[in-house]
Design a protein around this motif. Sequence first.
Motif, PDB file in Angstrom:
ATOM      1  N   SER A  62       2.462   1.951  -3.454  1.00 31.78           N
ATOM      2  CA  SER A  62       1.472   2.486  -4.382  1.00 31.78           C
ATOM      3  C   SER A  62       1.235   3.966  -4.141  1.00 31.78           C
ATOM      4  O   SER A  62       1.163   4.758  -5.095  1.00 31.78           O
ATOM      5  N   ARG A  63       1.147   4.378  -2.886  1.00 33.15           N
ATOM      6  CA  ARG A  63       0.889   5.787  -2.575  1.00 33.15           C
ATOM      7  C   ARG A  63       2.100   6.666  -2.896  1.00 33.15           C
ATOM      8  O   ARG A  63       1.941   7.805  -3.320  1.00 33.15           O
ATOM      9  N   ARG A  96      -4.621   8.645   4.281  1.00 32.83           N
ATOM     10  CA  ARG A  96      -3.766   7.456   4.305  1.00 32.83           C
ATOM     11  C   ARG A  96      -2.363   7.731   3.769  1.00 32.83           C
ATOM     12  O   ARG A  96      -1.419   7.007   4.098  1.00 32.83           O
ATOM     13  N   ALA A  97      -2.232   8.780   2.961  1.00 30.07           N
ATOM     14  CA  ALA A  97      -0.926   9.066   2.347  1.00 30.07           C
ATOM     15  C   ALA A  97      -0.053   9.974   3.199  1.00 30.07           C
ATOM     16  O   ALA A  97       1.182   9.849   3.181  1.00 30.07           O
ATOM     17  N   SER A 156       0.830  -1.210   0.000  1.00 34.29           N
ATOM     18  CA  SER A 156       0.000   0.000   0.000  1.00 34.29           C
ATOM     19  C   SER A 156       0.861   1.257   0.000  1.00 34.29           C
ATOM     20  O   SER A 156       0.545   2.237  -0.689  1.00 34.29           O
ATOM     21  N   SER A 157       1.965   1.244   0.738  1.00 33.70           N
ATOM     22  CA  SER A 157       2.825   2.423   0.808  1.00 33.70           C
ATOM     23  C   SER A 157       3.528   2.673  -0.526  1.00 33.70           C
ATOM     24  O   SER A 157       3.641   3.826  -0.968  1.00 33.70           O
ATOM     25  N   THR A 196      -8.042   9.214   0.822  1.00 31.96           N
ATOM     26  CA  THR A 196      -6.757   8.927   0.188  1.00 31.96           C
ATOM     27  C   THR A 196      -5.660   9.803   0.791  1.00 31.96           C
ATOM     28  O   THR A 196      -4.549   9.336   1.070  1.00 31.96           O
ATOM     29  N   LEU A 237       0.957   9.084  -5.754  1.00 37.00           N
ATOM     30  CA  LEU A 237       0.556  10.355  -5.147  1.00 37.00           C
ATOM     31  C   LEU A 237       1.734  11.273  -4.828  1.00 37.00           C
ATOM     32  O   LEU A 237       1.734  12.442  -5.208  1.00 37.00           O
TER      33      LEU A 237
END
Length: 330
Positions: free
Chosen positions: A72-73, A111-112, A69-70, A108, A77
Amino acid sequence: MVTLGCAGVAAGALSAPAARAAARSLLIKATLADLPTAPEKRRVPLFADYAEEFWQDYSPHWKPATQRSSRSRIDQLLVPRFGDLPVDMIERGDINRWRDSMAERGGTFNRAIPIMSVMMQYAEKLGYRVKNTNPCRGVSRFKRELPERYLSASEYRRLGRVLAEHDGVNPFVIPALLMLIYTGARVSEIATLRWRYVQPPRLQLPDSKTGPKAIYLNPQAIAVLDGLERRGDELLVFPAMRREAPINLGQYWDRIRRQAALPDVRLHDLRHSFASVAIAQHIPLATIGKLLGHALPETTARYAHLADEVIAESADRICSNLANAMGIAA
């Protein structure tokens, strides 16, 4: 021997103050000549380059799910937003403008930004940023209304009838759902449960969302486990049907909840409902937090309003009984 200027009024002559200042400068240089010099400041990379350096150093300390997940962000992002900026030039204004641009994607952003904050903290440790200049510190997150659904007594009865009559292909579905209902465990904790973790009167999980965790087993939960064949210690308690993989309860839950006329109830709501029933039984929030495996008291505090409702209802009953005893109409 060192000569400073020349005497008299010739060109290049120094005044007494200037000569003394020059002499002090030479003395200081001579004194410091043999001392170690301060290291040169590290070249500050662009954020896009730093992201790779950070990943190589830091990501091995995360769990695989957190890594996925990290990563991807960071790629989708953070690098597109800050990639062309030197790490030491990212300021609070940049973070605030990023936040404003994410108004339609508040979850979003929420979480980022912890990932961005960790990256800025690590940049300080590497010497790329001045200490205590994390631009993410104090930036407010978007408030989100998280729906929390609690099953009523009649809804539990409907669900119980459907579970009792369910005749699915995978015989582990109903036992796994009953374990969720009886323990308040997270879906992942039951889906990945292995027989070696089953140590009545508890499940001893070596790892969970909040680290190692004990899930306490009540008689109903123990009866569910006793009804299963105990396989090898390393095998899953609730495997998928055709292979030794964690059961995917989500693919069965939609049909079951529709049959129980509970189309808005998520699997995670079974955990919320466990907490609401505990509060209705006047179990303290601190105890509920231990049962659910909350790492922080603040997490359990989300159920405080339910406790207030139970207390208010109890006060109403007490006052009603007192009024009746005194012959005063309630």
